[in-house]
Motif scaffolding. Structure first.
Motif, mmCIF file in Angstrom:
data_model
loop_
_atom_site.group_PDB
_atom_site.id
_atom_site.type_symbol
_atom_site.label_atom_id
_atom_site.label_comp_id
_atom_site.label_asym_id
_atom_site.label_seq_id
_atom_site.Cartn_x
_atom_site.Cartn_y
_atom_site.Cartn_z
ATOM 1 N N SER A 138 -3.872 -8.124 49.243
ATOM 2 C CA SER A 138 -2.905 -7.195 49.833
ATOM 3 C C SER A 138 -2.454 -6.142 48.829
ATOM 4 O O SER A 138 -2.344 -4.951 49.166
ATOM 5 N N CYS A 158 -4.625 -3.264 48.577
ATOM 6 C CA CYS A 158 -4.772 -2.440 49.777
ATOM 7 C C CYS A 158 -3.541 -1.622 50.132
ATOM 8 O O CYS A 158 -3.663 -0.556 50.751
ATOM 9 N N ILE A 159 -2.344 -2.115 49.790
ATOM 10 C CA ILE A 159 -1.110 -1.466 50.246
ATOM 11 C C ILE A 159 -0.985 -0.056 49.681
ATOM 12 O O ILE A 159 -1.194 0.177 48.486
ATOM 13 N N GLN A 197 1.665 -7.758 56.724
ATOM 14 C CA GLN A 197 0.229 -7.728 56.457
ATOM 15 C C GLN A 197 -0.261 -6.314 56.201
ATOM 16 O O GLN A 197 0.468 -5.332 56.357
ATOM 17 N N VAL A 198 -1.531 -6.234 55.842
ATOM 18 C CA VAL A 198 -2.173 -4.944 55.595
ATOM 19 C C VAL A 198 -3.667 -5.109 55.864
ATOM 20 O O VAL A 198 -4.213 -6.208 55.746
ATOM 21 N N HIS A 199 -4.304 -3.997 56.255
ATOM 22 C CA HIS A 199 -5.745 -3.990 56.473
ATOM 23 C C HIS A 199 -6.403 -3.129 55.397
ATOM 24 O O HIS A 199 -5.829 -2.128 54.958
ATOM 25 N N THR A 252 -7.600 -9.055 58.093
ATOM 26 C CA THR A 252 -6.160 -8.907 57.870
ATOM 27 C C THR A 252 -5.762 -9.701 56.637
ATOM 28 O O THR A 252 -6.161 -10.851 56.488
ATOM 29 N N SER A 270 -5.226 2.078 57.951
ATOM 30 C CA SER A 270 -5.513 1.035 56.973
ATOM 31 C C SER A 270 -4.770 1.368 55.681
ATOM 32 O O SER A 270 -4.669 2.524 55.282
ATOM 33 N N GLY A 271 -4.191 0.335 55.060
ATOM 34 C CA GLY A 271 -3.378 0.535 53.868
ATOM 35 C C GLY A 271 -1.885 0.538 54.142
ATOM 36 O O GLY A 271 -1.094 0.389 53.210
ATOM 37 N N ARG A 272 -1.493 0.689 55.422
ATOM 38 C CA ARG A 272 -0.061 0.693 55.761
ATOM 39 C C ARG A 272 0.447 -0.737 55.913
ATOM 40 O O ARG A 272 -0.059 -1.513 56.718
ATOM 41 N N LEU A 273 1.441 -1.093 55.148
ATOM 42 C CA LEU A 273 2.107 -2.390 55.284
ATOM 43 C C LEU A 273 2.786 -2.438 56.646
ATOM 44 O O LEU A 273 3.438 -1.477 57.061
ATOM 45 N N HIS A 274 2.647 -3.572 57.380
ATOM 46 C CA HIS A 274 3.194 -3.585 58.730
ATOM 47 C C HIS A 274 3.396 -4.998 59.266
ATOM 48 O O HIS A 274 2.788 -5.956 58.788
#
Length: 308
Positions: free
Chosen positions: A209, A212-213, A92-94, A186, A164-168
C-alpha cells in the motif's frame, strides 16, 4: 455472482429484490464480469451459454463494435458491480499502472455512483490537507489512521472517481454501483482492527500500500452528474446518468457500438425487455439503432456505461 464480505449485508435482497444464495452477509454482486474465476453468461437466445469472454474474443465486432477489434485487452476491459456496505470497508488502495506489473498485480481505476446513502453515512477518499507520508506511517503504527484520511458525507446520485493510487474506503450505510477496470487487485492498509467472517484478522498489505498511495491526493470532493448527465470519461470507461419522467423516451447515442445500462431507480423498457432497479444489460452493437431507445415505464434513472 454474489460474494460474501465481512462488511456486507442483505440489501441486495431487501432493496433490489435479489434472491441471495443463503443467509450470509453479501457485500458484492458482480453484474458483468470476464474474469478467469468468474464469468457472465448469455442466458437465452441464439448465443445462450456463451461467456462474456467468448463474446469478447470470438464475436467482438458483432457484440461490441468494429472500433474495438484493435483493443489490446485479452478480456472484456470493465467489471461492473453493486456493493452493499453495511459496515465500513477496509482502508485500501489499488496499484497504479506504472508499478502494478512489478507487484504482480493489476492496475485498477474505478468510480462509485451512490444509489442509496443512510443519513450520515461516510465515504473515505484521499488524505486530509497537509498529511505527510511520515505522519501517515506513524498513524499506522499507533492505530490513529482514521484521523488522517479525508471523509465526506455523500448524497444519492453523487459519484466519486477513484483513480489507482487514491486511498479510499466506502463507509457503512451505502449502496453503490461500481464501474471499474477489469481488475481484482486491492491492497488493505488498515482494517479498523476488526476480524473477518472466520473470526481472524484479515491480511493487511502495508508495504504494498505504501508503494501505491498517492501522498499528494488531498480532500477530493463528491460530484453530481453534469447537466447533460456526463460523469466520468477516462482511459478505461465513460459513464453518464439519465433521469426520465414516466412515459418519456431517451435514444442512446453511438448505435454502432455496445452500451451497458444499469437501472438505479424505477423501471425502463428497452427492445421489449423490462428492466427494474438493480438490473444491468449489455446492448450489442449489432442491435438496430431504432431498438436502442430507453422508455421509462415509471419515473426512472439509469447509467450508460461505455468503453471510451
Amino acid at each position: 455472482m454474489y460474494h460474501t464480505r465481512v462488511w456486507g449485508g442483505r440489501r441486495l435482497a431487501s432493496m433490489l429484490g435479489r434472491e441471495l444464495p443463503d443467509e450470509q452477509p453479501y457485500g458484492e454482486s458482480w453484474e458483468l464480469c470476464d474474469r478467469e474465476e468468474a464469468q457472465s453468461v448469455v442466458a437465452e437466445g441464439a448465443l445462450a451459454g456463451m461467456s462474456l469472454h467468448e463474446l469478447w474474443s470470438q464475436r467482438r465486432t458483432e457484440v461490441f463494435g468494429g472500433r474495438f477489434m484493435a483493443h489490446p485487452a485479452v478480456r472484456f476491459p470493465m467489471l461492473l458491480k453493486i456493493l452493499d456496505c453495511v459496515d465500513t470497508l477496509s482502508l485500501q488502495v489499488h496499484p497504479p499502472a506504472a508499478i502494478a506489473a512489478s507487484m504482480d498485480g493489476e492496475p485498477k481505476t474505478e468510480m462509485w455512483f451512490v444509489a442509496h446513502a443512510d443519513e450520515g453515512a461516510k465515504l473515505y477518499a484521499g488524505l486530509r490537507n497537509g498529511v505527510t507520508r511520515a505522519a501517515f506511517e506513524a498513524a499506522l503504527a499507533d492505530g490513529s489512521v482514521a484521523n488522517y484520511v479525508h471523509s465526506v458525507v455523500p448524497q444519492r446520485r453523487e459519484f466519486m472517481f477513484v483513480e489507482s493510487g487514491r486511498l479510499h474506503a466506502l463507509g457503512a450505510g451505502l449502496l453503490v454501483y461500481e464501474i471499474q477496470q477489469n481488475s481484482d487487485t486491492t491492497y488493505r492498509v488498515f482494517d479498523w482492527n476488526r476480524v473477518g467472517l472466520d473470526g481472524k484478522p484479515r491480511a493487511l498489505h502495508v508495504a504494498e500500500s505504501m508503494r501505491c498511495i498517492d501522498f499528494d491526493d488531498f480532500e477530493p470532493a463528491m460530484q453530481m452528474p453534469a447537466a447533460d448527465g456526463e460523469m466520468v470519461r477516462c482511459d478505461y470507461f465513460a459513464t453518464r446518468s439519465t433521469v426520465l419522467a414516466a412515459g418519456t423516451e431517451h435514444e442512446l447515442a453511438l448505435p454502432a457500438e455496445f452500451v451497458c445500462l444499469a437501472v438505479t431507480q424505477g423501471a425502463v423498457e428497452v427492445a421489449g425487455t423490462l428492466l427494474r432497479t438493480g438490473d444491468f444489460v449489455l446492448l450489442p452493437a449489432a442491435m438496430a439503432a431504432g431498438q436502442k431507445v430507453v422508455r421509462a415505464a415509471a419515473a426512472a434513472e439509469f447509467l450508460e456505461i461505455r468503453l471510451p
